[in-house]
Design a protein around this motif. Structure first.
Motif, PDB file in Angstrom:
ATOM      1  N   TYR A   6       0.815  -1.216   0.000  1.00 17.95           N
ATOM      2  CA  TYR A   6       0.000   0.000   0.000  1.00 17.95           C
ATOM      3  C   TYR A   6       0.848   1.265   0.000  1.00 17.95           C
ATOM      4  N   GLY A   7       2.136   1.117   0.132  1.00 19.13           N
ATOM      5  CA  GLY A   7       2.996   2.301   0.128  1.00 19.13           C
ATOM      6  C   GLY A   7       2.889   3.124   1.388  1.00 19.13           C
ATOM      7  N   ARG A  59       1.358  13.718  -4.121  1.00 20.58           N
ATOM      8  CA  ARG A  59       1.208  12.387  -3.537  1.00 20.58           C
ATOM      9  C   ARG A  59       1.137  12.565  -2.030  1.00 20.58           C
ATOM     10  N   TYR A  91      -3.118   9.365   2.342  1.00 19.21           N
ATOM     11  CA  TYR A  91      -3.923   8.672   1.336  1.00 19.21           C
ATOM     12  C   TYR A  91      -3.551   7.188   1.291  1.00 19.21           C
ATOM     13  N   SER A  92      -2.259   6.922   1.253  1.00 19.90           N
ATOM     14  CA  SER A  92      -1.802   5.536   1.229  1.00 19.90           C
ATOM     15  C   SER A  92      -1.977   4.873   2.586  1.00 19.90           C
ATOM     16  N   ASN A  93      -1.707   5.640   3.667  1.00 20.31           N
ATOM     17  CA  ASN A  93      -1.843   5.052   5.005  1.00 20.31           C
ATOM     18  C   ASN A  93      -3.288   4.691   5.295  1.00 20.31           C
ATOM     19  N   HIS A 121      -5.566   3.989   3.111  1.00 21.47           N
ATOM     20  CA  HIS A 121      -6.055   2.973   2.183  1.00 21.47           C
ATOM     21  C   HIS A 121      -5.946   1.569   2.768  1.00 21.47           C
ATOM     22  N   GLU A 180       4.387   4.153  -4.811  1.00 21.45           N
ATOM     23  CA  GLU A 180       4.309   5.531  -4.321  1.00 21.45           C
ATOM     24  C   GLU A 180       3.009   6.166  -4.818  1.00 21.45           C
ATOM     25  N   SER A 181       2.809   6.169  -6.104  1.00 20.18           N
ATOM     26  CA  SER A 181       1.562   6.739  -6.607  1.00 20.18           C
ATOM     27  C   SER A 181       1.344   6.338  -8.061  1.00 20.18           C
ATOM     28  N   TYR A 207      -0.292  -5.014  -6.797  1.00 20.10           N
ATOM     29  CA  TYR A 207      -0.227  -4.075  -5.675  1.00 20.10           C
ATOM     30  C   TYR A 207      -1.660  -3.744  -5.261  1.00 20.10           C
ATOM     31  N   GLY A 224      -2.556  -1.792  -3.100  1.00 21.33           N
ATOM     32  CA  GLY A 224      -2.638  -0.362  -2.837  1.00 21.33           C
ATOM     33  C   GLY A 224      -2.852   0.478  -4.077  1.00 21.33           C
ATOM     34  N   HIS A 240      -5.434   4.629  -6.090  1.00 19.51           N
ATOM     35  CA  HIS A 240      -4.708   5.441  -7.066  1.00 19.51           C
ATOM     36  C   HIS A 240      -5.352   5.311  -8.445  1.00 19.51           C
TER      37      HIS A 240
END
Lengths: 378, 180
Positions: A225-226, A340, A344-346, A348, B87-88, B136, B138, B142
């Motif tokens: 999830y980054g 970015r 948002y990633s956390n 998710h 990352e994105s 991914y 995650g 995105h």
């Protein structure tokens, strides 16, 4: 007459019987306008879907219609608790793209300001997080300490939350002796307070029982999830952009990256508390090493026009790895500006990680992610 | 170290699939000494598929791979095996060339620093690209966000509904011909 209805009859719940629970969009535990649709089986979460976008403002479109300097103030509207870190990323990528030299003093001031802002953000998070768990008074102590930082920042930057302090090439206002002496006084005060917080909260048995072993996040889920910031560092990942991808004057400072391997909510709490101490160390060293000189470069293009190309810059904000992607076509307006945002990633990974948890644990977990909703929605 | 490995793996990917238009990666110095003239030229000519090593201090990433859409999944699998984190994902609307570009950013958690950018270009009229959510998880949000902003259809995505825009949004604000 009808027979009286037996109201106290026990209800039989089928093991596979579930119901939908809406947490939010307005809910104290979500710290903003965030909605989580939870499919519940009794107290247990079967499935969850996070619904975001309630305060989406399309900053990225604004980035495409405003010139570079006009967009500066947008960055601080993303994350209202740690705004300076976000501005830092933006000015760094534009400076890198258009090859603007930044005076050393300006970089030191930036680092000091960002770290003070990080402490302020962590303090607010600390208070709000403990309040999520039912303890109200730590918030008051945390806000009192945070107030000192906000006063210092206000005197220099002119605002308390939505700073527009960084400029391409430097900062717009030099720090004065008042700021330096206030910051010097603040450091021992904050260290004392940290000890107080640990006494007051960290050792508390109720607090520990709510967090220890709750919401374990594996390294793998963080990677997929980054995740960044304390979410990754609480899961044993030694990742901090300031160390892994050094930028600005951070290589000049001696500081550690707190990493905990327990992977639970308590680990994420401990990481942020330890980070306050590390930020204090950076501020201390920054003030000691602060060079003399101008805070804006002598030579600077009047109109910012980065040459065509694709540029990326990541910085470590209070909430994690924030990245700006700048696609320029050589005009005075960016062709594309991607922001970015770390939360948002956390956020998710919440959907996947909260399955099977009890709802109160899930809310504690959500608090440990350090959410700032405008930053998710952008 | 890992950069070299990933670069070789990505180059092998191009070679194994026998993409005809693939040319050897440009010599590094040509990209890096790019003055304004060369940069403008690069904008004019469509960039060929392939891996380019970029100057990190200028661009902020190390490897820049442009892949055709059908090689995307394989390329993402390579970075997944290299233990990169996502990352994105974002898009860029190149309206003059009638193309949409999708950019995938990857980085690493350890100190073996390597930022990888995977980009692919698709036609603007029929923007379809396979999803990478199978690799991914995650990428889910995105991709939904990219669909919101650019109208790109991520084929195979489990839940491709508006994320940041309203539920009934039928507009894509980051397309260059979008009129509010």
């Amino acid at each position: 007459m009808n027979a009286p209805v037996e109201t106290n009859a026990p209800i039989e719940i089928q093991p596979d019987e579930t119901f939908i629970l809406n947490v939010g969009p307005q809910h104290p535990a979500t710290h903003g306008v965030l909605r989580v649709k939870m499919e519940m089986n009794g107290e247990y979460i079967v499935d969850a879907e996070t619904v975001i976008g309630y305060i989406h403002r399309m900053h990225e479109k604004m980035g495409e219609i405003k010139t570079y300097p006009q967009f500066l103030m947008n960055l601080s509207r993303m994350d209202y608790l740690g705004a300076l870190g976000y501005s830092h990323g933006h000015v760094l990528v534009v400076e890198k793209a258009s090859a603007i030299e930044v005076p050393e003093r300006a970089e030191y001031i930036r680092a000091i300001m960002v770290e003070l802002n990080r402490i302020a953000s962590h303090l607010f998070w600390f208070g709000a997080f403990v309040m999520d768990l039912g303890g109200f008074s730590p918030l008051m102590y945390a806000l009192q300490d945070r107030e000192h930082i906000l006063d210092m920042l206000e005197a220099v930057t002119g605002s308390r939350l939505t700073y527009c302090y960084f400029r391409f090439g430097g900062v717009y206002n030099d720090i004065d002796d008042d700021f330096i002496s206030a910051a010097r006084k603040f450091i021992p005060r904050m260290r004392k307070s940290l000890k107080k917080y640990h006494k007051l909260v960290t050792g508390n048995i109720i607090f520990r029982k709510r967090l220890e072993g709750v919401a374990p996040l594996s390294k793998e889920i963080c990677r997929k999830y980054g995740a960044s910031s304390a979410v990754a560092r609480g899961s044993g990942i030694n990742f901090d952009v300031r160390k892994n991808e050094p930028y600005s004057v951070y290589p000049e400072f001696d500081f550690d990256i707190p990493v905990y391997h327990e992977c639970d909510s308590m680990a994420r709490y401990m990481v942020r508390m330890d980070e306050i101490e590390q930020s204090l160390r950076i501020v201390e060293q920054g003030l000691a090493k602060l060079p003399d000189g101008p805070v804006m470069p002598k030579k600077k293009p009047k109109i910012i026009k980065p040459p065509a190309g694709d540029y990326y810059q990541a910085v470590e904000t209070a909430r994690g790895s924030f990245g700006v992607r700048l696609v320029s076509d050589g005009d005075k307006i960016p062709y594309r500006l991607k922001l970015r945002s770390p939360t948002y990633s956390n956020m998710h990974l919440f959907d996947e990680a909260c399955k099977g948890m009890m709802i109160m644990d899930a809310l504690a977990f959500m608090g440990s992610l350090d959410l700032v909703i405008p930053e998710i929605d952008r | 170290m890992i950069c070299e490995k990933t670069k070789i793996a990505l180059e092998n990917l191009f070679a194994s699939k026998g993409v005809e238009e693939t040319i050897e990666p440009e010599p590094v110095q040509e990209v890096e000494t790019a003055g304004e003239n060369v940069d403008e030229k690069q904008q004019e000519l469509p960039r060929p598929d392939g891996v380019i090593e970029r100057d990190y201090s200028v661009h902020g990433y190390h490897l820049d791979a442009q892949v055709p859409p059908d090689l995307l999944i394989d390329a993402v699998k390579i970075v997944d095996e290299g233990e990169f984190f996502i990352e994105s994902i974002t898009g860029v609307d190149w309206i003059k060339e009638n193309q949409l570009e999708i950019i995938y950013d990857f980085s690493r958690y350890d100190f073996d620093l390597c930022r990888v950018v995977i980009r692919t270009r698709i036609a603007r009229d029929n923007p379809e690209i396979p999803t990478i959510t199978t690799i991914y998880a995650g990428a889910n949000w995105h991709e939904r966000e990219t669909r919101d902003f650019f109208g790109i259809n991520f084929v195979g995505h489990p839940h491709l509904v508006p994320l940041l825009l309203p539920e009934d949004a039928d507009f894509h604000p980051l397309l260059k011909d979008f009129k509010a």
